[in-house]
Write a protein that holds these residues in place. Sequence first.
Motif, PDB file in Angstrom:
ATOM      1  N   SER A  98       0.882  -1.389   0.070  1.00 16.35           N
ATOM      2  CA  SER A  98       0.207   0.045   0.077  1.00 16.35           C
ATOM      3  C   SER A  98       0.897   1.377   0.031  1.00 16.35           C
ATOM      4  CB  SER A  98      -1.136   0.063   1.220  1.00 16.35           C
ATOM      5  OG  SER A  98      -0.212  -0.155   2.482  1.00 16.35           O
ATOM      6  N   GLU A  99       1.925   1.250   0.658  1.00 19.65           N
ATOM      7  CA  GLU A  99       2.833   2.384   0.606  1.00 19.65           C
ATOM      8  C   GLU A  99       3.355   3.049  -0.782  1.00 19.65           C
ATOM      9  OE1 GLU A  99       3.441  -0.192   2.475  1.00 19.65           O
ATOM     10  OE2 GLU A  99       2.888   0.354   4.616  1.00 19.65           O
ATOM     11  N   GLY A 100       3.711   1.794  -1.526  1.00 18.58           N
ATOM     12  CA  GLY A 100       4.215   2.021  -2.783  1.00 18.58           C
ATOM     13  C   GLY A 100       3.127   2.606  -3.667  1.00 18.58           C
ATOM     14  N   ILE A 101       1.769   1.762  -3.574  1.00 20.22           N
ATOM     15  CA  ILE A 101       0.581   2.417  -4.286  1.00 20.22           C
ATOM     16  C   ILE A 101       0.320   3.908  -4.255  1.00 20.22           C
ATOM     17  CG2 ILE A 101      -1.714   2.056  -4.612  1.00 20.22           C
ATOM     18  CD1 ILE A 101      -1.266  -1.161  -3.874  1.00 20.22           C
ATOM     19  N   LEU A 102       0.513   4.321  -2.944  1.00 25.80           N
ATOM     20  CA  LEU A 102       0.367   5.744  -2.503  1.00 25.80           C
ATOM     21  C   LEU A 102       1.448   6.665  -3.279  1.00 25.80           C
ATOM     22  CD1 LEU A 102      -0.469   5.858   1.305  1.00 25.80           C
ATOM     23  CD2 LEU A 102      -2.050   6.258  -0.278  1.00 25.80           C
ATOM     24  N   LYS A 103       2.466   5.998  -3.505  1.00 25.44           N
ATOM     25  CA  LYS A 103       3.323   6.860  -4.199  1.00 25.44           C
ATOM     26  C   LYS A 103       3.114   7.019  -5.542  1.00 25.44           C
ATOM     27  CE  LYS A 103       7.462   6.304  -1.239  1.00 25.44           C
ATOM     28  NZ  LYS A 103       8.950   5.649  -0.826  1.00 25.44           N
ATOM     29  N   PHE A 104       2.635   5.775  -6.170  1.00 21.73           N
ATOM     30  CA  PHE A 104       2.079   5.870  -7.732  1.00 21.73           C
ATOM     31  C   PHE A 104       1.148   6.807  -7.699  1.00 21.73           C
ATOM     32  CE2 PHE A 104       5.084   2.744  -8.451  1.00 21.73           C
ATOM     33  CZ  PHE A 104       5.090   2.501  -9.811  1.00 21.73           C
ATOM     34  N   LEU A 105       0.161   6.821  -6.738  1.00 20.66           N
ATOM     35  CA  LEU A 105      -1.260   7.671  -6.842  1.00 20.66           C
ATOM     36  C   LEU A 105      -0.836   9.304  -6.613  1.00 20.66           C
ATOM     37  CD1 LEU A 105      -3.641   5.702  -4.782  1.00 20.66           C
ATOM     38  CD2 LEU A 105      -3.317   5.885  -7.438  1.00 20.66           C
ATOM     39  N   GLU A 106       0.256   9.492  -6.191  1.00 21.25           N
ATOM     40  CA  GLU A 106       0.728  10.852  -5.716  1.00 21.25           C
ATOM     41  C   GLU A 106       1.694  11.350  -6.915  1.00 21.25           C
ATOM     42  OE1 GLU A 106       1.981  10.542  -1.838  1.00 21.25           O
ATOM     43  OE2 GLU A 106      -0.189  10.986  -1.208  1.00 21.25           O
ATOM     44  N   VAL A 107       2.124  10.645  -7.734  1.00 18.85           N
ATOM     45  CA  VAL A 107       3.071  11.078  -8.884  1.00 18.85           C
ATOM     46  C   VAL A 107       2.703  12.185  -9.436  1.00 18.85           C
ATOM     47  CG1 VAL A 107       1.985   9.858 -10.935  1.00 18.85           C
ATOM     48  CG2 VAL A 107       4.454  10.156 -10.763  1.00 18.85           C
ATOM     49  N   THR A 108       3.709  13.069  -9.756  1.00 17.13           N
ATOM     50  CA  THR A 108       3.677  14.435 -10.349  1.00 17.13           C
ATOM     51  C   THR A 108       3.700  14.259 -11.927  1.00 17.13           C
ATOM     52  OG1 THR A 108       6.104  15.060 -10.277  1.00 17.13           O
ATOM     53  CG2 THR A 108       4.724  15.642  -8.292  1.00 17.13           C
ATOM     54  N   PRO A 109       3.378  15.446 -12.513  1.00 22.15           N
ATOM     55  CA  PRO A 109       3.366  15.371 -13.998  1.00 22.15           C
ATOM     56  C   PRO A 109       4.858  15.187 -14.451  1.00 22.15           C
ATOM     57  CG  PRO A 109       1.985  17.082 -13.568  1.00 22.15           C
ATOM     58  CD  PRO A 109       2.242  16.528 -12.085  1.00 22.15           C
ATOM     59  N   ARG A 110       5.709  15.810 -13.715  1.00 23.99           N
ATOM     60  CA  ARG A 110       7.149  15.846 -13.992  1.00 23.99           C
ATOM     61  C   ARG A 110       7.671  14.393 -13.848  1.00 23.99           C
ATOM     62  NH1 ARG A 110      11.812  18.956 -15.743  1.00 23.99           N
ATOM     63  NH2 ARG A 110      13.609  17.336 -15.638  1.00 23.99           N
ATOM     64  N   GLU A 111       7.568  13.679 -12.618  1.00 33.62           N
ATOM     65  CA  GLU A 111       7.878  12.242 -12.507  1.00 33.62           C
ATOM     66  C   GLU A 111       7.370  11.352 -13.671  1.00 33.62           C
ATOM     67  OE1 GLU A 111       8.461  12.548  -7.652  1.00 33.62           O
ATOM     68  OE2 GLU A 111       6.346  12.155  -8.371  1.00 33.62           O
ATOM     69  N   ARG A 112       5.900  11.599 -13.948  1.00 38.92           N
ATOM     70  CA  ARG A 112       5.376  10.644 -14.808  1.00 38.92           C
ATOM     71  C   ARG A 112       6.084  10.947 -16.303  1.00 38.92           C
ATOM     72  NH1 ARG A 112       0.234  12.470 -14.349  1.00 38.92           N
ATOM     73  NH2 ARG A 112      -0.294  11.240 -12.752  1.00 38.92           N
ATOM     74  N   CYS A 113       6.312  11.893 -16.497  1.00 36.46           N
ATOM     75  CA  CYS A 113       6.947  12.501 -17.952  1.00 36.46           C
ATOM     76  C   CYS A 113       8.197  12.026 -17.983  1.00 36.46           C
ATOM     77  CB  CYS A 113       6.980  14.130 -18.073  1.00 36.46           C
ATOM     78  SG  CYS A 113       7.325  14.699 -19.580  1.00 36.46           S
ATOM     79  N   GLU A 114       9.116  12.219 -16.906  1.00 41.90           N
ATOM     80  CA  GLU A 114      10.452  11.432 -16.923  1.00 41.90           C
ATOM     81  C   GLU A 114      10.486  10.114 -17.147  1.00 41.90           C
ATOM     82  OE1 GLU A 114      12.199  12.563 -13.061  1.00 41.90           O
ATOM     83  OE2 GLU A 114      12.455  14.858 -13.562  1.00 41.90           O
ATOM     84  N   ALA A 115       9.559   9.508 -16.420  1.00 43.87           N
ATOM     85  CA  ALA A 115       9.564   7.847 -16.646  1.00 43.87           C
ATOM     86  C   ALA A 115       9.246   7.717 -17.890  1.00 43.87           C
ATOM     87  CB  ALA A 115       8.296   7.199 -15.570  1.00 43.87           C
TER      88      ALA A 115
END
Length: 122
Positions: A98-115
């Motif tokens: 669940s802690e990892g899922i929370l990080k995925f749900l809170e991802v910023t546009p910048r982080e999403r774009c970098e990945a």
Amino acid sequence: MFSKEDVRKLLNSELDAKVAELLGWKVQFFGELRGFSGQYQNEKGVWIYSHIYPYSSEHEYSMNVQARALKTDSQGYIRTLAELLNVSEWGTEGKLKSEGILKFLEVTPRERCEAAYLVLQK
């Protein structure tokens, strides 16, 4: 190819331009790279003046880039995003806790774009 560290050093406008190129736009700038403006060549070879979408700062546009990365290599995108977010909360059978899922749900546009950029550049 850019490394994770290289991508992290890019300005938003630089990352946006690089993502636009990976999505098929031919980007040509005159002078310095400023903001989101540039020249683009569409699929018919016609140069048009437009704006580079703010992939790294707007959720709507970053979701479009994420969709392309997921279509290209879904597992690679998830692994890359997890690495960028320092997600190490993996449970049994490779499932996120669940802690990892929370990080995925809170991802910023910048982080999403970098990945997405790191996956699409391959």
